[in-house]
Write a protein that holds these residues in place. Structure first.
Motif, PDB file in Angstrom:
ATOM      1  N   LEU A   1      53.268  -0.143  43.783  1.00 34.03           N
ATOM      2  CA  LEU A   1      53.928   0.867  44.438  1.00 34.03           C
ATOM      3  C   LEU A   1      54.662   0.085  45.256  1.00 34.03           C
ATOM      4  O   LEU A   1      54.216  -0.586  46.290  1.00 34.03           O
ATOM      5  CB  LEU A   1      53.264   2.217  44.691  1.00 34.03           C
TER       6      LEU A   1
ATOM      7  N   TYR B   1      61.926  -2.107  39.017  1.00 32.12           N
ATOM      8  CA  TYR B   1      61.180  -0.994  39.483  1.00 32.12           C
ATOM      9  C   TYR B   1      61.908   0.283  39.020  1.00 32.12           C
ATOM     10  O   TYR B   1      63.085   0.640  39.264  1.00 32.12           O
ATOM     11  CB  TYR B   1      60.978  -1.191  40.977  1.00 32.12           C
ATOM     12  N   GLU B   2      60.947   1.341  38.832  1.00 36.61           N
ATOM     13  CA  GLU B   2      61.568   2.762  38.834  1.00 36.61           C
ATOM     14  C   GLU B   2      61.529   3.529  40.049  1.00 36.61           C
ATOM     15  O   GLU B   2      60.406   3.402  40.677  1.00 36.61           O
ATOM     16  CB  GLU B   2      60.720   3.590  37.469  1.00 36.61           C
ATOM     17  N   HIS B   3      62.530   4.556  40.174  1.00 37.91           N
ATOM     18  CA  HIS B   3      62.455   5.237  41.319  1.00 37.91           C
ATOM     19  C   HIS B   3      61.513   6.536  40.888  1.00 37.91           C
ATOM     20  O   HIS B   3      61.890   7.464  40.120  1.00 37.91           O
ATOM     21  CB  HIS B   3      63.991   5.829  41.543  1.00 37.91           C
ATOM     22  N   GLU B   4      60.306   6.532  41.486  1.00 40.15           N
ATOM     23  CA  GLU B   4      59.344   7.222  40.813  1.00 40.15           C
ATOM     24  C   GLU B   4      59.392   8.613  41.750  1.00 40.15           C
ATOM     25  O   GLU B   4      59.109   9.612  41.187  1.00 40.15           O
ATOM     26  CB  GLU B   4      57.965   6.834  41.365  1.00 40.15           C
TER      27      GLU B   4
ATOM     28  N   ARG C   1      58.115   2.327  41.581  1.00 33.75           N
ATOM     29  CA  ARG C   1      56.748   1.892  40.818  1.00 33.75           C
ATOM     30  C   ARG C   1      57.240   1.170  39.681  1.00 33.75           C
ATOM     31  O   ARG C   1      58.267   0.995  39.067  1.00 33.75           O
ATOM     32  CB  ARG C   1      56.261   3.336  40.104  1.00 33.75           C
ATOM     33  N   THR C   2      56.278   0.278  39.489  1.00 38.75           N
ATOM     34  CA  THR C   2      56.143  -0.631  38.056  1.00 38.75           C
ATOM     35  C   THR C   2      54.679  -0.704  37.337  1.00 38.75           C
ATOM     36  O   THR C   2      53.724  -0.784  38.327  1.00 38.75           O
ATOM     37  CB  THR C   2      56.713  -1.943  38.399  1.00 38.75           C
ATOM     38  N   ARG C   3      54.733  -0.562  36.370  1.00 31.45           N
ATOM     39  CA  ARG C   3      53.458  -0.776  35.462  1.00 31.45           C
ATOM     40  C   ARG C   3      53.392  -2.246  35.207  1.00 31.45           C
ATOM     41  O   ARG C   3      54.278  -2.893  34.739  1.00 31.45           O
ATOM     42  CB  ARG C   3      53.510   0.219  34.162  1.00 31.45           C
TER      43      ARG C   3
END
Length: 157
Positions: free
Chosen positions: A111, A132-135, A152-154
């Motif tokens: 995060l 990265y995603e805008h969480e 966030r990234t997995r």
């Protein structure tokens, strides 16, 4: 070369962060305290500070650690690249290193929190460019009109 940050670099890294013109004075003061605490061992053995250097000169750094009370979730708390060489791949190289270290240490999620202020627009675009995603956005988190934007990234396991 990316290597562990040394105590002797604290002043240089704090000046580098201040030189970006992005961080508030409180954030710069917090960075100094964080680096001092890190080098004193107060941040715990799981925290990591790394410096990227060229020709023996620090040009960027990152600070990351596991998120307390989670299972293999990590936070990137700081990433800074010298303003004079931004947009030349140093930040992406530093992020790849951080991600690799987090994976090596068993992390599954990374995060990143940043500000919604216009001065952080390039920062937010940087994280999106890296996948990265805008969480989430927490409105008025830092101050009225200054939202917290969470990316966030997995990570692969």
């Amino acid at each position: 070369m990316i290597r562990p940050t040394t105590p002797a670099e604290t002043d240089t890294l704090v000046r580098m962060a201040a030189g970006t013109g992005v961080f508030k004075p409180l954030e710069i003061d917090t960075l100094r305290q964080l680096l001092d605490d890190y080098h004193a061992g107060a941040e715990g053995a799981d925290a990591h500070a790394v410096t990227v250097e060229e020709s023996g000169v620090p040009i960027g750094f990152a600070y990351f650690a596991p998120t307390p009370m989670t299972e293999a979730t990590w936070h990137l708390y700081w990433i800074v690249v010298d303003k004079t060489i931004q947009a030349r791949g140093v930040g992406a190289r530093l992020m790849a290193h951080v991600e690799g270290e987090v994976v090596r240490l068993g992390g599954r999620v990374l995060l990143i929190e940043t500000s919604s202020l216009p001065s952080y627009e390039l920062t937010r675009k940087f994280y999106l460019k890296l996948g990265y995603e805008h969480e989430a956005t927490v409105r008025d988190f830092y101050a009225d009109g200054d939202d917290q934007v969470i990316f966030r990234t997995r990570l692969p396991r």
